[in-house]
Motif scaffolding. Structure first.
Motif, PDB file in Angstrom:
ATOM      1  N   GLY A 194       0.786  -1.224   0.000  1.00 59.57           N
ATOM      2  CA  GLY A 194       0.000   0.000   0.000  1.00 59.57           C
ATOM      3  C   GLY A 194       0.813   1.265   0.000  1.00 59.57           C
ATOM      4  N   LYS A 195       2.057   1.182   0.457  1.00 59.81           N
ATOM      5  CA  LYS A 195       2.912   2.370   0.522  1.00 59.81           C
ATOM      6  C   LYS A 195       3.543   2.719  -0.825  1.00 59.81           C
ATOM      7  CE  LYS A 195       4.377   1.731   5.350  1.00 59.81           C
ATOM      8  NZ  LYS A 195       5.559   1.556   6.247  1.00 59.81           N
ATOM      9  N   HIS A 196       3.482   1.805  -1.780  1.00 54.54           N
ATOM     10  CA  HIS A 196       4.282   1.954  -2.988  1.00 54.54           C
ATOM     11  C   HIS A 196       3.449   2.043  -4.265  1.00 54.54           C
ATOM     12  CE1 HIS A 196       7.450   1.091  -0.190  1.00 54.54           C
ATOM     13  NE2 HIS A 196       6.892  -0.076   0.102  1.00 54.54           N
ATOM     14  N   VAL A 197       2.170   2.321  -4.133  1.00 49.40           N
ATOM     15  CA  VAL A 197       1.289   2.506  -5.285  1.00 49.40           C
ATOM     16  C   VAL A 197       0.786   3.947  -5.294  1.00 49.40           C
ATOM     17  CG1 VAL A 197       0.586   0.092  -5.269  1.00 49.40           C
ATOM     18  CG2 VAL A 197      -0.757   1.781  -4.004  1.00 49.40           C
ATOM     19  N   PRO A 198       0.447   4.482  -6.474  1.00 49.74           N
ATOM     20  CA  PRO A 198      -0.127   5.838  -6.516  1.00 49.74           C
ATOM     21  C   PRO A 198      -1.426   5.884  -5.715  1.00 49.74           C
ATOM     22  CG  PRO A 198       0.528   5.125  -8.711  1.00 49.74           C
ATOM     23  CD  PRO A 198       0.601   3.914  -7.827  1.00 49.74           C
ATOM     24  N   ILE A 199      -1.511   6.813  -4.782  1.00 44.83           N
ATOM     25  CA  ILE A 199      -2.683   6.887  -3.904  1.00 44.83           C
ATOM     26  C   ILE A 199      -3.897   7.428  -4.641  1.00 44.83           C
ATOM     27  CG2 ILE A 199      -3.625   7.984  -1.835  1.00 44.83           C
ATOM     28  CD1 ILE A 199      -0.790   8.014  -0.709  1.00 44.83           C
ATOM     29  N   ASP A 200      -3.694   8.491  -5.428  1.00 44.43           N
ATOM     30  CA  ASP A 200      -4.807   9.154  -6.097  1.00 44.43           C
ATOM     31  C   ASP A 200      -4.364   9.605  -7.478  1.00 44.43           C
ATOM     32  OD1 ASP A 200      -6.966  10.619  -6.934  1.00 44.43           O
ATOM     33  OD2 ASP A 200      -7.094  11.895  -5.156  1.00 44.43           O
ATOM     34  N   ILE A 201      -4.838   8.907  -8.506  1.00 45.52           N
ATOM     35  CA  ILE A 201      -4.446   9.227  -9.868  1.00 45.52           C
ATOM     36  C   ILE A 201      -4.882  10.645 -10.249  1.00 45.52           C
ATOM     37  CG2 ILE A 201      -4.744   8.576 -12.295  1.00 45.52           C
ATOM     38  CD1 ILE A 201      -3.074   6.615 -10.732  1.00 45.52           C
ATOM     39  N   GLU A 202      -5.996  11.102  -9.689  1.00 42.29           N
ATOM     40  CA  GLU A 202      -6.528  12.412 -10.045  1.00 42.29           C
ATOM     41  C   GLU A 202      -5.642  13.550  -9.546  1.00 42.29           C
ATOM     42  OE1 GLU A 202      -8.968  12.894 -12.019  1.00 42.29           O
ATOM     43  OE2 GLU A 202      -9.641  10.817 -12.177  1.00 42.29           O
TER      44      GLU A 202
ATOM     45  N   TRP B 128       0.469  11.297  -9.001  1.00 40.47           N
ATOM     46  CA  TRP B 128       0.915   9.904  -8.969  1.00 40.47           C
ATOM     47  C   TRP B 128       1.986   9.743  -7.902  1.00 40.47           C
ATOM     48  CZ3 TRP B 128       0.162   6.440 -13.635  1.00 40.47           C
ATOM     49  CH2 TRP B 128      -0.924   6.882 -14.407  1.00 40.47           C
ATOM     50  N   LYS B 129       1.557   9.817  -6.646  1.00 39.16           N
ATOM     51  CA  LYS B 129       2.491   9.705  -5.534  1.00 39.16           C
ATOM     52  C   LYS B 129       1.996   8.662  -4.538  1.00 39.16           C
ATOM     53  CE  LYS B 129       3.927  14.539  -5.904  1.00 39.16           C
ATOM     54  NZ  LYS B 129       4.059  15.840  -5.208  1.00 39.16           N
ATOM     55  N   GLY B 130       2.932   8.106  -3.777  1.00 41.34           N
ATOM     56  CA  GLY B 130       2.592   7.156  -2.726  1.00 41.34           C
ATOM     57  C   GLY B 130       3.094   7.656  -1.395  1.00 41.34           C
ATOM     58  N   THR B 131       2.812   6.915  -0.345  1.00 40.72           N
ATOM     59  CA  THR B 131       3.331   7.296   0.966  1.00 40.72           C
ATOM     60  C   THR B 131       4.790   6.897   1.118  1.00 40.72           C
ATOM     61  OG1 THR B 131       2.519   5.221   1.919  1.00 40.72           O
ATOM     62  CG2 THR B 131       1.064   7.137   2.043  1.00 40.72           C
ATOM     63  N   GLY B 132       5.250   5.993   0.252  1.00 36.48           N
ATOM     64  CA  GLY B 132       6.656   5.606   0.204  1.00 36.48           C
ATOM     65  C   GLY B 132       7.141   5.692  -1.230  1.00 36.48           C
ATOM     66  N   VAL B 133       8.350   5.215  -1.477  1.00 36.35           N
ATOM     67  CA  VAL B 133       8.861   5.201  -2.847  1.00 36.35           C
ATOM     68  C   VAL B 133       7.937   4.348  -3.708  1.00 36.35           C
ATOM     69  CG1 VAL B 133      10.383   3.225  -2.402  1.00 36.35           C
ATOM     70  CG2 VAL B 133      10.891   4.784  -4.290  1.00 36.35           C
ATOM     71  N   LEU B 134       7.633   4.817  -4.912  1.00 33.72           N
ATOM     72  CA  LEU B 134       6.708   4.110  -5.785  1.00 33.72           C
ATOM     73  C   LEU B 134       7.354   2.877  -6.416  1.00 33.72           C
ATOM     74  CD1 LEU B 134       5.091   7.150  -7.616  1.00 33.72           C
ATOM     75  CD2 LEU B 134       3.897   5.568  -6.074  1.00 33.72           C
ATOM     76  N   CYS B 135       6.535   1.849  -6.616  1.00 38.64           N
ATOM     77  CA  CYS B 135       6.954   0.651  -7.342  1.00 38.64           C
ATOM     78  C   CYS B 135       6.701   0.885  -8.828  1.00 38.64           C
ATOM     79  CB  CYS B 135       6.168  -0.559  -6.852  1.00 38.64           C
ATOM     80  SG  CYS B 135       6.426  -2.037  -7.851  1.00 38.64           S
ATOM     81  N   PRO B 136       7.691   0.712  -9.697  1.00 38.81           N
ATOM     82  CA  PRO B 136       7.484   0.957 -11.123  1.00 38.81           C
ATOM     83  C   PRO B 136       6.496  -0.004 -11.762  1.00 38.81           C
ATOM     84  CG  PRO B 136       9.589  -0.122 -10.755  1.00 38.81           C
ATOM     85  CD  PRO B 136       9.057   0.255  -9.405  1.00 38.81           C
ATOM     86  N   LEU B 137       6.320  -1.188 -11.183  1.00 41.15           N
ATOM     87  CA  LEU B 137       5.332  -2.119 -11.720  1.00 41.15           C
ATOM     88  C   LEU B 137       3.919  -1.605 -11.474  1.00 41.15           C
ATOM     89  CD1 LEU B 137       6.955  -5.478 -10.563  1.00 41.15           C
ATOM     90  CD2 LEU B 137       6.986  -4.493 -12.866  1.00 41.15           C
ATOM     91  N   ALA B 138       3.676  -1.065 -10.281  1.00 37.90           N
ATOM     92  CA  ALA B 138       2.362  -0.508  -9.962  1.00 37.90           C
ATOM     93  C   ALA B 138       2.085   0.737 -10.785  1.00 37.90           C
ATOM     94  CB  ALA B 138       2.277  -0.190  -8.473  1.00 37.90           C
ATOM     95  N   VAL B 139       3.090   1.604 -10.897  1.00 35.89           N
ATOM     96  CA  VAL B 139       2.927   2.817 -11.708  1.00 35.89           C
ATOM     97  C   VAL B 139       2.760   2.447 -13.175  1.00 35.89           C
ATOM     98  CG1 VAL B 139       4.049   4.940 -12.476  1.00 35.89           C
ATOM     99  CG2 VAL B 139       4.202   4.255 -10.086  1.00 35.89           C
ATOM    100  N   GLY B 140       3.517   1.462 -13.637  1.00 35.74           N
ATOM    101  CA  GLY B 140       3.419   1.036 -15.027  1.00 35.74           C
ATOM    102  C   GLY B 140       2.045   0.485 -15.363  1.00 35.74           C
ATOM    103  N   ALA B 141       1.479  -0.301 -14.454  1.00 36.53           N
ATOM    104  CA  ALA B 141       0.137  -0.838 -14.683  1.00 36.53           C
ATOM    105  C   ALA B 141      -0.877   0.295 -14.777  1.00 36.53           C
ATOM    106  CB  ALA B 141      -0.234  -1.803 -13.562  1.00 36.53           C
ATOM    107  N   ALA B 142      -0.755   1.299 -13.891  1.00 39.69           N
ATOM    108  CA  ALA B 142      -1.659   2.446 -13.930  1.00 39.69           C
ATOM    109  C   ALA B 142      -1.455   3.242 -15.216  1.00 39.69           C
ATOM    110  CB  ALA B 142      -1.426   3.330 -12.709  1.00 39.69           C
ATOM    111  N   LEU B 143      -0.208   3.364 -15.643  1.00 40.58           N
ATOM    112  CA  LEU B 143       0.093   4.095 -16.870  1.00 40.58           C
ATOM    113  C   LEU B 143      -0.555   3.421 -18.074  1.00 40.58           C
ATOM    114  CD1 LEU B 143       1.751   6.519 -17.903  1.00 40.58           C
ATOM    115  CD2 LEU B 143       3.638   4.930 -18.294  1.00 40.58           C
TER     116      LEU B 143
END
Length: 209
Positions: A60-68, A71-86
């Motif tokens: 939960g700390k490494h995914v974008p919290i709110d796309i609107e 694209w930030k998380g509470t911790g360093v973002l995971c590129p796999l999670a960001v990539g899926a959202a992208l």
């Protein structure tokens, strides 16, 4: 090392699963690793760097919290999670650049950027202070080396592809990176049982003499 792209994809999938990612995300990691290797970038090393961070232990700390709102998380973002959202929200890039927060292993975003470029039928760039890469979905213009982590990556429409990287049908991964993936992949193997040991031994307890 000299490996086929199929070998790369298989060990990457098992390693990502062994590191704690669900199978669906492990498959995305494997495809991304193969895509990088096919563009002469050491995707094995990039994935190994990511998996050693153990981000799935607190997903939960490494995914974008709110796309609107960003694209930030509470911790360093995971590129796999960001990539899926992208990939899911590629159309947003046509309206305005997508800017991530602090993200690990940004090279792993490149294959997902390629997915977005194909969906939008245009070239897009992924840029930060440390590097710039441009892809039209098939070709990729990018440096040889990538940072372990960056403060942000901007993804936007870009008309200039530059000199594309060569396509490869085999990979030559770093041995240390391969060792990391191999160790994690072994966690997915089923433990040996007495029955499997007997079957693996050939004749087992039967005697045909």
């Amino acid at each position: 090392m000299d490996c086929s792209l199929n070998e790369i994809e298989l060990i990457a999938k098992r390693a990502a699963r062994g590191a704690g990612y669900v199978w669906g995300m492990a498959e995305e990691a494997a495809k991304a690793t193969r895509w990088l290797c096919s563009r002469d970038i050491d995707g094995v090393r990039e994935l190994a760097r990511l998996l050693q961070r153990e981000l799935p232990q607190s997903p939960g700390k490494h995914v974008p919290i709110d796309i609107e709102s960003g694209w930030k998380g509470t911790g360093v973002l995971c590129p796999l999670a960001v990539g899926a959202a992208l990939s899911d929200y590629a159309v947003r890039i046509k309206r305005a650049p997508v800017v991530t927060g602090r993200i690990a292993s940004p090279a792993i975003l490149l294959p997902f950027g390629a997915n977005a470029a194909r969906a939008l039928a245009c070239s897009i760039s992924l840029e930060c202070d440390e590097f710039k890469a441009v892809t039209d979905g098939i070709e990729l213009s990018a440096p040889d080396e990538f940072p372990v982590e960056v403060d942000a990556v901007s993804v936007q429409i870009d008309a200039m592809l530059g000199n594309p990287r060569a396509h490869r049908t085999r990979a030559h991964p770093d041995t240390d990176g391969w060792g990391v993936l191999d160790a994690l992949a072994r966690k997915t193997y089923a433990p040996a049982t007495e029955q499997s040991r007997l079957l693996g031994a050939g004749a087992g307890l039967s005697d045909n003499d």
